[in-house]
Design an enzyme around this catalytic site. Structure first.
Site, PDB file in Angstrom:
ATOM      1  N   GLY A  73      18.349  16.278  25.283  1.00 13.06           N
ATOM      2  CA  GLY A  73      17.831  17.640  25.251  1.00 13.06           C
ATOM      3  C   GLY A  73      18.619  18.587  26.154  1.00 13.06           C
ATOM      4  N   ASN A 154       6.606  21.597  28.135  1.00 12.28           N
ATOM      5  CA  ASN A 154       6.553  20.224  28.640  1.00 12.28           C
ATOM      6  C   ASN A 154       5.449  20.013  29.668  1.00 12.28           C
ATOM      7  OD1 ASN A 154       8.672  21.989  29.720  1.00 12.28           O
ATOM      8  ND2 ASN A 154       8.827  20.468  31.337  1.00 12.28           N
ATOM      9  N   GLN A 182       9.700  18.596  23.216  1.00 11.01           N
ATOM     10  CA  GLN A 182       8.344  18.056  23.353  1.00 11.01           C
ATOM     11  C   GLN A 182       7.565  18.092  22.037  1.00 11.01           C
ATOM     12  OE1 GLN A 182       6.981  16.539  25.959  1.00 11.01           O
ATOM     13  NE2 GLN A 182       8.670  16.873  27.380  1.00 11.01           N
ATOM     14  N   SER A 202      15.263  15.576  21.815  1.00 11.83           N
ATOM     15  CA  SER A 202      15.687  14.498  22.708  1.00 11.83           C
ATOM     16  C   SER A 202      15.103  13.174  22.228  1.00 11.83           C
ATOM     17  CB  SER A 202      15.180  14.814  24.119  1.00 11.83           C
ATOM     18  OG  SER A 202      15.311  13.691  24.947  1.00 11.83           O
ATOM     19  N   GLY A 203      15.957  12.134  22.172  1.00 14.45           N
ATOM     20  CA  GLY A 203      15.515  10.839  21.663  1.00 14.45           C
ATOM     21  C   GLY A 203      14.426  10.176  22.482  1.00 14.45           C
ATOM     22  N   HIS A 204      14.571  10.223  23.818  1.00 20.31           N
ATOM     23  CA  HIS A 204      13.670   9.377  24.615  1.00 20.31           C
ATOM     24  C   HIS A 204      12.244   9.889  24.688  1.00 20.31           C
ATOM     25  CE1 HIS A 204      13.554  11.447  28.696  1.00 20.31           C
ATOM     26  NE2 HIS A 204      14.552  12.098  28.134  1.00 20.31           N
ATOM     27  N   THR A 240      33.230   9.474  22.067  1.00 17.33           N
ATOM     28  CA  THR A 240      32.901   8.397  21.127  1.00 17.33           C
ATOM     29  C   THR A 240      31.394   8.328  20.933  1.00 17.33           C
ATOM     30  OG1 THR A 240      34.858   7.202  21.833  1.00 17.33           O
ATOM     31  CG2 THR A 240      33.163   5.915  20.685  1.00 17.33           C
ATOM     32  N   CYS A 328      11.329  16.360  35.747  1.00 13.53           N
ATOM     33  CA  CYS A 328      12.635  16.794  36.255  1.00 13.53           C
ATOM     34  C   CYS A 328      12.485  17.774  37.403  1.00 13.53           C
ATOM     35  CB  CYS A 328      13.434  17.477  35.154  1.00 13.53           C
ATOM     36  SG  CYS A 328      13.327  16.631  33.593  1.00 13.53           S
TER      37      CYS A 328
HETATM   38  N1  PLP Z   1      13.547  20.341  27.305  1.00  7.21           N
HETATM   39  C1  PLP Z   1      12.287  19.952  27.509  1.00  7.21           C
HETATM   40  C2  PLP Z   1      11.165  20.825  27.057  1.00  7.21           C
HETATM   41  C3  PLP Z   1      12.015  18.741  28.146  1.00  7.21           C
HETATM   42  O1  PLP Z   1      10.748  18.363  28.363  1.00  7.21           O
HETATM   43  C4  PLP Z   1      13.094  17.936  28.569  1.00  7.21           C
HETATM   44  C5  PLP Z   1      12.856  16.686  29.306  1.00  7.21           C
HETATM   45  O2  PLP Z   1      11.899  16.555  30.013  1.00  7.21           O
HETATM   46  C6  PLP Z   1      14.406  18.380  28.305  1.00  7.21           C
HETATM   47  C7  PLP Z   1      14.587  19.588  27.676  1.00  7.21           C
HETATM   48  C8  PLP Z   1      15.588  17.564  28.692  1.00  7.21           C
HETATM   49  O3  PLP Z   1      15.772  16.483  27.805  1.00  7.21           O
HETATM   50  P1  PLP Z   1      16.649  15.219  28.227  1.00  7.21           P
HETATM   51  O4  PLP Z   1      15.843  14.426  29.195  1.00  7.21           O
HETATM   52  O5  PLP Z   1      16.878  14.481  26.932  1.00  7.21           O
HETATM   53  O6  PLP Z   1      17.925  15.740  28.784  1.00  7.21           O
END
Ligand code: PLP
Length: 405
Positions: A73, A154, A182, A202-204, A240, A328
């Site tokens: 993301g 988020n 999200q 975002s994958g995770h 890659t 974060c």
């Molecule tokens: N944007 C939002 C709204 C998010 O909640 C997050 C991660 O918490 C991100 C961006 C960042 O994504 P990534 O962890 O894949 O860099």
């Protein structure tokens, strides 16, 4: 009460399912080729990446040629904003519009853009945390290059009217980006029949491994590169390809988006039970963010007279993994809750539960009962709580909270 272990931080990250892992595994071992190589191993890896692109596009309702695989993301947001700004600056436009409640992947990129000469408007949100298309309409000028508004927040899970905003951006010739990190996998998201120019995911957050993501760029939007090198991803994103993660991402997208109706109904029921239960059992609480316009799994509540960190530590000791807000944010006071107009004392005692997986109603009850006990214990030790308890009526800080103490 018997101790349970409940992971309630799905907005921070999510586990990779066995089904996703099984699809990925061959690409670590026997199918380990570099997709740019011409021989069999390379061709097989290329096939896997292109098939993942088609599967991803099918889930999102767009063309495979509009899907670019990224590292997540953060990279997708950086690419959309920095390169969208660069593209539009070539046409003489140097104004960006975003909101005060974006993730730092957007906010810090905007800060950088300000440093290199762009003007940025940060739209405020009201107490509900929802922005109105009218606000965006008023903020757009002839100089506006890019508008970026997240699909779902988020921290509070509030859902923004991005399709309407995208439409009015198109009318004014402005690029529209949405951070859907999200939202995808939790609520229906489509790129078909609307005006979204760029979308990050975002994958995770949806059951794929960490370090993988997508930037959707609508065909016709000629975004420049962010990362230069060997010219992968049609020259737009060199490096890659992370083949196993890309394969896992496609499978996780299919699984998470395919189960939205069932998952959403189930999570909404548990979410509402937790919210109602906490209102019933704990005095002086508040729900942060709009109650209706919110992700099925998000519960963000403030408990007057407590410290979020103390609550989180005690929740952890009782088997519940929750968060104080964005994973974060690194412990700094939530810019999102401040943007809703909450005073610092109200922001302090906030906890975000983001539920998912196979959480049950019993798990929900355990969260309510455990949290109620912990809040009581923390308040018993809090001089702040003692002071608030002496205040009466619905004035000062108390007006932000439910019921009289
Ligand atoms: N944007 C939002 C709204 C998010 O909640 C997050 C991660 O918490 C991100 C961006 C960042 O994504 P990534 O962890 O894949 O860099």
């Amino acid at each position: 009460m018997e101790k349970r272990y409940i992971y309630a931080d799905y907005a921070a990250t999510s586990p990779v399912s066995e089904a996703v892992l099984n699809e990925m595994l061959p690409y670590f071992t026997e199918q380990f080729g570099n997709p740019s190589s011409l021989y069999k191993y390379g061709r097989n890896a290329r096939k896997a990446v292109e098939s993942a692109r088609e599967r991803t596009a099918a889930v999102l309702g767009c063309e495979p040629s509009e899907i670019y695989f990224t590292s997540g993301g953060t990279e997708s947001d950086n690419h959309a904003l920095r390169c969208g700004a660069e593209l539009m600056a070539a046409k003489g436009k140097r104004h960006i519009i975003t909101t005060e409640i974006e993730h730092h992947a957007v906010l810090n990129t905007c800060e950088y853009l300000e440093k290199i000469g762009f003007d940025v408007t940060y739209l405020p949100v009201g107490e509900s945390g929802v922005i109105s298309p009218e606000q965006v309409k008023k903020a757009i000028t002839d100089n506006t290059a890019v508008v970026s508004v997240m699909l779902a927040n988020n921290e509070t899970g509030t859902i923004q009217p991005v399709y309407e905003i995208a439409e009015l951006c198109r009318e004014r010739g402005v690029l529209f980006h949405t951070d859907a990190v999200q939202a995808v996998g939790n609520i229906p998201v489509t790129l078909s029949g609307n005006c979204i120019d760029m979308l990050s995911l975002s994958g995770h957050k949806l059951g794929a491994p960490k370090g993988t993501g997508v930037l959707f760029i609508r065909n016709g939007v000629k975004l420049p590169s962010l990362i230069f090198g060997g010219g992968q991803e049609k020259g737009l994103r060199s490096g890659t390809e992370n083949v196993p993660a890309i394969v896992g991402l496609a499978k996780a997208l299919e699984d998470s988006c395919g189960s939205i109706p069932e998952k959403s109904a189930r999570l909404t029921a548990v979410r509402d039970m937790i919210i109602d239960g906490l209102f019933e059992k704990v005095p002086a609480v508040r729900l942060n963010g709009d109650r209706a316009c919110r992700l099925p799994g998000n519960i963000n509540m403030s408990f007057l007279g407590t410290e979020g960190e103390a609550l989180l530590l005690m929740l952890d000791m009782n088997g519940i993994s929750a968060s104080g807000g964005s994973a974060c944010a690194g412990g700094s006071p939530s810019h999102v809750l401040r943007a809703l107009g909450l005073p610092p004392e109200a922001v302090q005692g906030s906890v975000r539960f983001t539920i998912g997986g196979d959480i049950t109603a019993e798990d929900g009850r355990y969260i309510v009962d455990t949290t109620a006990q912990i809040v009581k214990r923390v308040r018993n030790m809090s001089s702040l709580w003692e002071r608030y308890s002496r205040e009466s009526g619905n004035s000062g800080i108390l007006k932000y909270f439910s019921s009289i103490i």
